[in-house]
Each structure stands twice: as structure tokens, then as C-alpha cells.
Design an enzyme around this catalytic site. Structure first.
Site, mmCIF file in Angstrom:
data_model
loop_
_atom_site.group_PDB
_atom_site.id
_atom_site.type_symbol
_atom_site.label_atom_id
_atom_site.label_comp_id
_atom_site.label_asym_id
_atom_site.label_seq_id
_atom_site.Cartn_x
_atom_site.Cartn_y
_atom_site.Cartn_z
ATOM 1 N N ASP A 67 0.880 -1.177 0.000
ATOM 2 C CA ASP A 67 0.000 0.000 0.000
ATOM 3 C C ASP A 67 0.918 1.228 0.000
ATOM 4 O O ASP A 67 1.677 1.438 0.957
ATOM 5 C CB ASP A 67 -0.868 -0.043 1.265
ATOM 6 C CG ASP A 67 -1.769 1.176 1.403
ATOM 7 O OD1 ASP A 67 -1.516 2.212 0.746
ATOM 8 O OD2 ASP A 67 -2.723 1.089 2.196
ATOM 9 N N VAL A 68 0.853 2.028 -1.077
ATOM 10 C CA VAL A 68 1.814 3.131 -1.198
ATOM 11 C C VAL A 68 1.634 4.204 -0.122
ATOM 12 O O VAL A 68 2.526 5.015 0.086
ATOM 13 C CB VAL A 68 1.758 3.798 -2.600
ATOM 14 C CG1 VAL A 68 2.155 2.816 -3.681
ATOM 15 C CG2 VAL A 68 0.388 4.420 -2.869
ATOM 16 N N ASN A 94 2.665 5.547 -9.771
ATOM 17 C CA ASN A 94 1.430 5.584 -10.568
ATOM 18 C C ASN A 94 0.167 5.383 -9.743
ATOM 19 O O ASN A 94 -0.889 5.912 -10.094
ATOM 20 C CB ASN A 94 1.518 4.489 -11.647
ATOM 21 C CG ASN A 94 0.172 4.150 -12.253
ATOM 22 O OD1 ASN A 94 -0.326 4.858 -13.118
ATOM 23 N ND2 ASN A 94 -0.447 3.059 -11.786
ATOM 24 N N TYR A 167 -9.091 15.170 -5.511
ATOM 25 C CA TYR A 167 -8.216 14.649 -6.585
ATOM 26 C C TYR A 167 -7.388 15.777 -7.200
ATOM 27 O O TYR A 167 -6.167 15.649 -7.371
ATOM 28 C CB TYR A 167 -9.090 13.976 -7.650
ATOM 29 C CG TYR A 167 -8.318 13.295 -8.761
ATOM 30 C CD1 TYR A 167 -7.881 11.974 -8.628
ATOM 31 C CD2 TYR A 167 -8.042 13.953 -9.959
ATOM 32 C CE1 TYR A 167 -7.187 11.333 -9.644
ATOM 33 C CE2 TYR A 167 -7.344 13.326 -10.983
ATOM 34 C CZ TYR A 167 -6.927 12.012 -10.825
ATOM 35 O OH TYR A 167 -6.240 11.388 -11.839
ATOM 36 N N LYS A 171 -3.243 16.190 -7.240
ATOM 37 C CA LYS A 171 -2.420 16.261 -8.452
ATOM 38 C C LYS A 171 -1.711 17.622 -8.559
ATOM 39 O O LYS A 171 -0.578 17.688 -9.046
ATOM 40 C CB LYS A 171 -3.266 15.974 -9.694
ATOM 41 C CG LYS A 171 -3.871 14.564 -9.732
ATOM 42 C CD LYS A 171 -2.822 13.468 -9.721
ATOM 43 C CE LYS A 171 -3.445 12.076 -9.925
ATOM 44 N NZ LYS A 171 -2.447 10.998 -9.933
#
Ligand code: NAD
Length: 269
Positions: A67-68, A94, A167, A171
Site C-alpha cells: 500500500d503506497v 502511478n 483529486y 495532483k
């Protein structure tokens, strides 16, 4: 099978590589000669299928569940890769997700989850990669750089996105994190760049392209008039990981059919 192997002998970690863009990137890096760690969170069978395709193309591959957004799991993944293959040369950060809601309805949990995975997850992976690149330094037989970090960002690092503030914030954060890391690490011969995809056909956004009506609506936003394929991102990742882009660092490569040129001018339209 391609005979052009610009990444021959290099070792890559691709996060969220059992699906969509991550899968296409892992396959493209393998095709270019890299050995690839296929990180996944769910669905080990899909991850193993990606790894097997890489092996069938002549490179090594292994799957790893991490799990990043979990510091210890990310550190363990880098440790396992270094133990198995000696080092790491390429990170493609990613893994990402959406938890969409109007801002007035967005829960703190929805906000936090997206920031944890999309932004903190990229930080945790990039930090471990940078530490290993600095420890090892440049190996001229492999690459002119000590290492390459590629963040998978989005056109929404620059285009606001109503209904998706978590989101877009993640980003936008990736963009300045990437640029700041690039500035900080350039002296160590570490290149850091982002790929900012536009609309790409993957499970994250199926509803936006899987009916002719939805696709027609989406195409109004894309001057080049086609929805992207994951392979479009895979090819860009190979270039950014290879010495062909050795003088490129701190850049967002928009792979978006011109979406960031919106509103796209069409003659008679
Ligand atoms: P996807 O849902 O197919 O892939 C996302 C992957 O990330 C999955 O394998 C998922 O299991 C994994 N993941 C999620 N949380 C994780 C975690 N905590 N740890 C490890 N892995 C985790 O979607 P995709 O479209 O392939 O998305 C990949 C990246 O591309 C994301 O960062 C996304 O924001 C970005 N992106 C996609 C598009 C698009 O149009 N598809 C556009 C711009 C950016």
C-alpha cells in the site's frame, strides 16, 4: 518483440501496476529491457499476469503487495527489490484513486484517502527511490543518471475539477512536489518528471468512455479527437526513463491529445 532495449539491465518499480496505466507502463518498461517490480494492492492474479507477460518478453519481473500510503510497506518493497536485484534505477509512482463528491458533501475520510494515496504515497515512494539512487550513484554502463523518478500526475494538476477537489488538490500537489524534488536532486544526477495524462481508457474512468454517448461528450474536450490508450502513457514513460531524455528534469509531459488546450478550436465547430 522489440529489439530496441534502451532500459536494458535497469530495475524499475511501478506502483499500482496490476491495472490500467500502471500495467501498460510496466509492460512497456519490460519491453524496453527493464526488470520490473509489479506493485499491487488488490488482485494478485492480475499482477502475476502482468509479470508473466514481462517474463515472456525476456525481462525479469516480480509482484509485490504494498500500500503506497503505508510508510513501512513502501520501505519493505524497496528493501525487497534491492535484496533481489541489487538496486533500483527507475520509479514510476502511478498508484492513484478517486473518491468523488461535491465539496459540501465531501467527508474528511474521502479527502484524506485521496491525499494519502495520490500525494503522500508518491512522496513515500520517491523518498525511498532517491535514498537508493544517492547511495548507489551513477552506474555509467546502465544510465547517465543515478536514477529516474516519474510521477503519474494528471491534466488536473493545472485544470481545476469541480466535484473532485480532493483529486485536483492531490495532483496539483504532485506538480510542485515533483518540481521541488527535481530542483533538489538534480545535483545528485537524479531526474524527476511527471506524466500528466488526459483522458485514458482505464477502470478509473469507465463511465466517461464506455458508451458512444459518453465518448462523444468526452471527445468535445479533446482537440485530437480520440480518447487515449494506456499504451500512450507506457511509451512516454519509456522515453522519460531512458537516456534519450537525459536533459529533461522537472517537467510535466502532458499526454492528453491537446486537452490542456481546451477549449479546442475546431473549424466550423
Ligand atoms: P486504475 O484504477 O486502473 O489503476 C490504479 C491502480 O492503483 C490500481 O491498480 C489500484 O489498485 C492501485 N492503487 C490504489 N490505491 C493504492 C494503494 N494505496 N497502494 C497501491 N496501489 C494502489 O486507474 P488508472 O487510470 O490506471 O490510474 C493510474 C494513475 O493514472 C492514477 O494516478 C490516476 O490518477 C492517473 N490518471 C489517470 C487518468 C485516466 O484517464 N485514466 C488520467 C489522468 C491521470
Amino acid at each position: 518483440m522489440s529489439t530496441h532495449k534502451p532500459l536494458k539491465g535497469q530495475r524499475a518499480i511501478v506502483t499500482g501496476a496490476n491495472s490500467g496505466i500502471g500495467k501498460a507502463v510496466a509492460l512497456a518498461l519490460g519491453e524496453a529491457g527493464a526488470n520490473v517490480v509489479v506493485d499491487y494492492l488488490f488482485d494478485p492474479e492480475a499482477a502475476e499476469d502482468v509479470a508473466q507477460q514481462i517474463r515472456d518478453n525476456g525481462s525479469q519481473a516480480m509482484i509485490y503487495q504494498a500500500d503506497v500510503s503505508d510508510e513501512q510497506q513502501v520501505q519493505a518493497m524497496f528493501q525487497a527489490t534491492i535484496e533481489a536485484w541489487g538496486s533500483v534505477d527507475i520509479l514510476v509512482a502511478n498508484a492513484g484513486l478517486q473518491r468523488d463528491a461535491k465539496v459540501v458533501d465531501m467527508t474528511l475520510a474521502q479527502w484524506q484517502k485521496v491525499l494519502d494515496v495520490n500525494l503522500t504515497g508518491q512522496f513515500l515512494c520517491a523518498r525511498e527511490a532517491a535514498k537508493e539512487f544517492m547511495r548507489r550513484g551513477v552506474e555509467p554502463s546502465l544510465s547517465r543518471a543515478a536514477g529516474k523518478i516519474i510521477c503519474i500526475s494528471s491534466v488536473h494538476e493545472v485544470i481545476p475539477w469541480a466535484g473532485h477537489v480532493n483529486y485536483a488538490a492531490s495532483k496539483g500537489g504532485v506538480m510542485l512536489m515533483m518540481q521541488s524534488m527535481a530542483q533538489e536532486l538534480a545535483g545528485d544526477k537524479i531526474r524527476v518528471n511527471s506524466i500528466a495524462p488526459g483522458a485514458i481508457k482505464t477502470p478509473i474512468n469507465t463511465a466517461a468512455w464506455d458508451t458512444p454517448e459518453a465518448e462523444a461528450e468526452l471527445l468535445k474536450l479533446i482537440p485530437y479527437n480520440r480518447v487515449g490508450d494506456p499504451e500512450d502513457i507506457g511509451k512516454a514513460a519509456v522515453w522519460l526513463a531512458s537516456d534519450d531524455s537525459d536533459y529533461v528534469t522537472g517537467t510535466s509531459l502532458f499526454v492528453d491529445g491537446g486537452m490542456t488546450l481546451y477549449p479546442g478550436f475546431r473549424e466550423g465547430g
